[in-house]
Write a protein that holds these residues in place. Sequence first.
Motif, PDB file in Angstrom:
ATOM      1  N   GLU A  84       0.823  -1.211   0.000  1.00  0.00           N
ATOM      2  CA  GLU A  84       0.000   0.000   0.000  1.00  0.00           C
ATOM      3  C   GLU A  84       0.854   1.258   0.000  1.00  0.00           C
ATOM      4  OE1 GLU A  84      -3.182   0.222  -0.343  1.00  0.00           O
ATOM      5  OE2 GLU A  84      -3.575  -1.923  -0.318  1.00  0.00           O
ATOM      6  N   ALA A  85       2.096   1.133   0.483  1.00  0.00           N
ATOM      7  CA  ALA A  85       2.979   2.304   0.517  1.00  0.00           C
ATOM      8  C   ALA A  85       3.179   2.890  -0.875  1.00  0.00           C
ATOM      9  CB  ALA A  85       4.323   1.924   1.133  1.00  0.00           C
ATOM     10  N   TYR A  86       3.100   2.052  -1.905  1.00  0.00           N
ATOM     11  CA  TYR A  86       3.310   2.533  -3.285  1.00  0.00           C
ATOM     12  C   TYR A  86       2.044   3.063  -3.917  1.00  0.00           C
ATOM     13  CZ  TYR A  86       7.974   0.743  -2.989  1.00  0.00           C
ATOM     14  OH  TYR A  86       9.271   0.548  -2.600  1.00  0.00           O
ATOM     15  N   HIS A  87       1.002   3.153  -3.125  1.00  0.00           N
ATOM     16  CA  HIS A  87      -0.251   3.722  -3.621  1.00  0.00           C
ATOM     17  C   HIS A  87      -0.684   4.867  -2.719  1.00  0.00           C
ATOM     18  CE1 HIS A  87      -0.879   0.576  -6.679  1.00  0.00           C
ATOM     19  NE2 HIS A  87      -0.285  -0.211  -5.782  1.00  0.00           N
ATOM     20  N   GLY A  88       0.303   5.582  -2.193  1.00  0.00           N
ATOM     21  CA  GLY A  88       0.015   6.788  -1.431  1.00  0.00           C
ATOM     22  C   GLY A  88       0.447   6.771   0.015  1.00  0.00           C
ATOM     23  N   ASP A  89       0.623   5.558   0.609  1.00  0.00           N
ATOM     24  CA  ASP A  89       0.946   5.504   2.036  1.00  0.00           C
ATOM     25  C   ASP A  89       2.381   5.901   2.354  1.00  0.00           C
ATOM     26  OD1 ASP A  89      -1.604   4.787   2.490  1.00  0.00           O
ATOM     27  OD2 ASP A  89      -1.208   2.744   3.184  1.00  0.00           O
ATOM     28  N   LEU A  90       3.222   6.069   1.332  1.00  0.00           N
ATOM     29  CA  LEU A  90       4.571   6.595   1.601  1.00  0.00           C
ATOM     30  C   LEU A  90       4.496   7.987   2.208  1.00  0.00           C
ATOM     31  CD1 LEU A  90       6.709   5.469  -1.480  1.00  0.00           C
ATOM     32  CD2 LEU A  90       7.163   4.957   0.924  1.00  0.00           C
ATOM     33  N   GLY A  91       3.382   8.665   1.968  1.00  0.00           N
ATOM     34  CA  GLY A  91       3.204   9.994   2.545  1.00  0.00           C
ATOM     35  C   GLY A  91       3.088   9.997   4.044  1.00  0.00           C
ATOM     36  N   MET A  92       2.939   8.796   4.653  1.00  0.00           N
ATOM     37  CA  MET A  92       2.877   8.709   6.113  1.00  0.00           C
ATOM     38  C   MET A  92       4.249   8.859   6.755  1.00  0.00           C
ATOM     39  SD  MET A  92       0.190   5.581   6.721  1.00  0.00           S
ATOM     40  CE  MET A  92      -1.520   5.693   6.176  1.00  0.00           C
ATOM     41  N   PHE A  93       5.307   8.609   5.967  1.00  0.00           N
ATOM     42  CA  PHE A  93       6.669   8.687   6.498  1.00  0.00           C
ATOM     43  C   PHE A  93       7.166  10.132   6.496  1.00  0.00           C
ATOM     44  CE2 PHE A  93       6.391   4.319   5.011  1.00  0.00           C
ATOM     45  CZ  PHE A  93       7.054   3.609   5.991  1.00  0.00           C
ATOM     46  N   THR A  94       7.938  10.472   7.543  1.00  0.00           N
ATOM     47  CA  THR A  94       8.627  11.760   7.580  1.00  0.00           C
ATOM     48  C   THR A  94      10.082  11.517   7.963  1.00  0.00           C
ATOM     49  OG1 THR A  94       8.345  12.265   9.941  1.00  0.00           O
ATOM     50  CG2 THR A  94       6.488  12.776   8.472  1.00  0.00           C
ATOM     51  N   ALA A  95      10.905  12.516   7.760  1.00  0.00           N
ATOM     52  CA  ALA A  95      12.330  12.398   8.076  1.00  0.00           C
ATOM     53  C   ALA A  95      12.572  12.179   9.565  1.00  0.00           C
ATOM     54  CB  ALA A  95      13.072  13.642   7.604  1.00  0.00           C
ATOM     55  N   ALA A  96      11.573  12.492  10.388  1.00  0.00           N
ATOM     56  CA  ALA A  96      11.729  12.356  11.836  1.00  0.00           C
ATOM     57  C   ALA A  96      11.430  10.945  12.325  1.00  0.00           C
ATOM     58  CB  ALA A  96      10.808  13.339  12.545  1.00  0.00           C
TER      59      ALA A  96
END
Length: 323
Positions: A84-96
Amino acid sequence: MMEKVSNRMSSINVGKEVFEVQARALEAAATRLNDVFDQAVNMILETPGRVVVSGMGKSGIIGNKIAATLASTGTPSFAVHPAEAYHGDLGMFTAADVAILISYSGETEEVIRLIPSLRHFGVKTIAMVGNPDSTLGRNCDLVLDVSVEREACPNNLAPTTSTTVTLAMGDALAVALIERRDFQPHDFAVFHPGGSLGKRLLTRVRDVMHTELPICAPQDNIKEVIMTITQVGLGIAVVVDRGTIKGVITDGDLRRALFNHDSFEGLTAENVMTRTPLTVNDSEMFADAENIMLKSKVTSLLVVSQEGVLSGVLKLQDASRLN
């Protein structure tokens, strides 16, 4: 009929073997814990963001539990499905953030594909793998070894022992973080307000203490003490003189007195009482009082007011009243 009994016994033996295989694997995993584990704990403690856990299949299910345990014990955390990360959920990650990536083989394609993006975002990574020299192991900042000699599955295929060890590794991280954060029962209550657990953690001593008090005087004879214990039914008598607590008498105190004397003749409450009874303030949380009883191996606490006046008795079994 005999065949059914035989099959049942065989199943029991198989079940016992599964426990034994997994127990040995957990012991072996514990011996492998080293400075890397401490570094992983420090990495999570120092991150200003969240812990994001990801894995495929059974590893993903274990990852969900690890994330839930971390989140409920003071470490902000959630799980992300790697596909699912490749369908938008990568946006949940931050540099912190810190990412815990789980793959027993270390070669799970969906998990490995996360690494370039996580590097781009500046996310620190911890791998839980059975092969530290795998693609995932080589490309993460820290590697936690969850390898096992074999699965409990007779075909050595179904993830069984490996998922148990991975789950235990997640629990080990969570508990180490609890210790480092000094995470207390009242902190736990904030994240568990519902159900019997929430009641136990949010209830104060005064809400459940017994207010019918088994009081006797220092000069009361042993028969009078026993009558007091029996009539109130709390298993103790509190020795009070002019409003001041002098001691407590339990069944154990009476047995010790009988062991040390030929009879109770001439003995008074003052002669057999424990002079330094444990007390707790009525405003304390029930969970804290329960911990005191468990650590001290006692089943009762005397409850006092802010002024130190006896106001109740708390029993260890009172926890059942909160269910």
